[in-house]
Design an enzyme around this catalytic site. Structure first.
Site, PDB file in Angstrom:
ATOM      1  N   HIS A 212      74.358 -30.217 -68.294  1.00  0.00           N
ATOM      2  CA  HIS A 212      73.402 -30.939 -67.451  1.00  0.00           C
ATOM      3  C   HIS A 212      73.812 -30.925 -65.978  1.00  0.00           C
ATOM      4  O   HIS A 212      72.977 -31.088 -65.093  1.00  0.00           O
ATOM      5  CB  HIS A 212      73.262 -32.377 -67.956  1.00  0.00           C
TER       6      HIS A 212
ATOM      7  N   HIS B 280      59.904 -32.736 -65.503  1.00  0.00           N
ATOM      8  CA  HIS B 280      59.916 -34.195 -65.408  1.00  0.00           C
ATOM      9  C   HIS B 280      58.490 -34.735 -65.465  1.00  0.00           C
ATOM     10  O   HIS B 280      57.635 -34.303 -64.701  1.00  0.00           O
ATOM     11  CB  HIS B 280      60.551 -34.656 -64.089  1.00  0.00           C
TER      12      HIS B 280
ATOM     13  N   ARG C 252      67.296 -27.864 -69.699  1.00  0.00           N
ATOM     14  CA  ARG C 252      68.131 -28.772 -70.486  1.00  0.00           C
ATOM     15  C   ARG C 252      68.933 -27.941 -71.497  1.00  0.00           C
ATOM     16  O   ARG C 252      68.544 -26.824 -71.849  1.00  0.00           O
ATOM     17  CB  ARG C 252      67.279 -29.797 -71.225  1.00  0.00           C
TER      18      ARG C 252
ATOM     19  N   ARG D 288      72.000 -28.282 -64.334  1.00  0.00           N
ATOM     20  CA  ARG D 288      70.605 -28.702 -64.093  1.00  0.00           C
ATOM     21  C   ARG D 288      70.538 -29.555 -62.823  1.00  0.00           C
ATOM     22  O   ARG D 288      69.643 -29.373 -61.991  1.00  0.00           O
ATOM     23  CB  ARG D 288      70.101 -29.476 -65.311  1.00  0.00           C
TER      24      ARG D 288
END
Length: 334
Positions: A281, A307, A190, A284
Site C-alpha cells: 500500500h 476511490h 491495491r 499506492r
C-alpha cells in the site's frame, strides 16, 4: 418462530440457488427453488455448528451472507464479513433477538490493542448485519443504531520519496521483484487487485488493464513505460503456462499469494535500507502523492485509485499542499 431445521433448510435452499444462478444467470430461479424445496423436504437439514456460538446467530449469519452474495458483493468483501461475524458469534453467545446495544459495546471494547480503524471495520460489519436483520423483520430493532463509529485517526499516508523509490528499484535482484515494484507503483493498485491480475488482463497496445476493486467495481489502470518494460522482461523469462501475472518461483507454480507479495516487498525494502515501514500500500500512497505533486487533477487521481469518496483522495492533496508550501518558502523572493 421457525425451527432450527426449517431455518437451515431455507438457508441451504438460498445458498444452493445463489450458487447455481451465479453459474447460469439465465436459469428460472422460481422453478429451481421449487424443485430444490421438494428434494430438501425429504431430509432433516441441520447446519454444522461452530464451537461456542449459538445456533440461531449462525443461521442468521449464513442467511445474511447468502443474501449479500445475491446482491453482488465481491468474494473478498464476503470473506471479510464472514470472518468478523464468526468472531462476534463466538464471543456473544445469544440468539439475535436477545443481543442488545450493551452486548455490542462490550464486544467492541474487548479489543484494547486494535487500531481505531480496525474497531470501525468491526462496527461497520455489525451495522450491516443488524440493519439487514431489521429490514428483513427478523429482529424488531437494530441494536447498533445508537452506536457511533469512533473518530478516525488523522494520520497522513507514508509515501516514499523519489530518492527512496529509486533505492527500492535498485535493490531488486530478480525480474519478478522489479516487475512487481513497477506494477504496484505505476498503477496505484491495491494489493488484492494486483494479486488477482492475469497475463491476459494486460492490454499491451494501450499499456492498461482492467481491475476489480472495492465493491466489485471495475476500473481501468495504466502502466508506465518502465512498468511495461520490466513486466515484459519478467514474463519472457517464464517457462510456465500459469495464467496468473505473478507466480511463485518454485514448482508447482501457482498464483503468488497476497502474503507472498507483502513478504517480497518487505525483503526488497530491507535490502534497500529503507528505515520506514514499506508494504504494497506504500507504493499506492507513493503513486498518489507523487502524481498530485507533479500537477495531476485530484478528480483524475481519485478515478485512477478507485476511490468512491473524494475525501479519501483529499488526504493526498493535503500532502501536495505541504509540498507547495515548502516550495514557496524556498523560492519566494521577499
Amino acid at each position: 418462530m421457525p425451527t432450527i431445521s426449517q431455518s437451515s433448510e431455507e438457508l441451504l435452499l438460498t445458498q444452493i440457488s445463489s450458487e447455481v444462478v451465479s453459474l447460469s444467470p439465465q436459469i428460472d430461479q422460481i422453478k429451481l427453488r421449487m424443485r430444490l424445496a421438494g428434494i430438501l423436504s425429504l431430509y432433516d437439514v441441520r447446519p454444522a455448528q461452530l464451537p461456542g456460538a449459538h445456533p440461531d446467530i449462525q443461521d442468521k449469519v449464513r442467511l445474511f451472507l447468502a443474501a449479500k452474495k445475491l446482491e453482488g458483493l465481491s468474494p473478498l468483501t464476503l470473506e471479510g464479513y464472514q470472518l468478523e461475524l464468526r468472531i462476534f458469534a463466538e464471543k456473544v453467545r445469544k440468539p439475535v433477538t436477545d443481543i442488545t446495544t450493551a452486548d455490542i459495546r462490550v464486544f467492541l471494547g474487548d479489543f484494547p490493542d486494535l487500531k481505531t480503524s480496525s474497531i470501525s471495520k468491526k462496527l461497520s460489519v455489525l451495522k450491516s448485519f443488524f440493519s439487514w436483520l431489521t429490514e428483513e423483520e427478523i429482529i424488531p430493532r437494530d441494536p447498533t443504531r445508537k452506536i457511533k463509529p469512533p473518530k478516525k485517526e488523522q494520520r497522513m499516508p507514508k509515501a516514499l520519496t523519489i530518492e527512496e523509490l529509486e533505492m527500492i528499484r535498485e535493490a531488486c535482484q530478480t525480474y519478478r521483484e522489479r516487475a512487481l515494484i513497477e506494477v504496484l507503483y505505476a498503477t496505484g493498485c491495491r494489493l488484492s487487485e494486483v494479486q488477482a491480475l492475469n497475463r491476459d488482463d494486460i492490454n499491451w497496445q494501450t499499456a492498461s488493464a482492467r481491475v476489480i476493486g472495492k465493491g466489485n467495481k471495475e476500473r481501468e489502470v495504466f502502466f508506465s513505460f518502465k512498468a511495461m518494460y520490466h513486466l515484459r522482461k519478467y514474463l519472457m523469462n517464464r517457462l510456465d503456462r500459469e495464467p496468473a501475472l505473478f507466480i511463485t518461483e518454485r514448482q508447482p507454480y501457482r498464483r503468488l499469494s497476497k502474503r507472498g507479495i507483502q513478504r517480497e516487498i518487505h525483503i526488497i525494502a530491507d535490502r534497500a535500507g529503507i528505515q520506514k515501514s514499506v508494504h504494497p500500500h506504500t507504493l499506492r500512497h507513493t503513486f498518489a502523492t507523487l502524481t498530485l505533486n507533479n500537477g495531476a487533477d485530484i478528480s483524475t487521481v481519485q478515478a485512477l485509485l478507485g476511490h468512491e469518496d473524494p475525501a479519501t483522495t483529499q488526504v493526498y492533496a493535503q500532502i501536495s499542499d505541504e509540498h507547495k508550501k515548502e516550495q514557496y518558502k524556498k523560492y519566494h523572493v521577499q
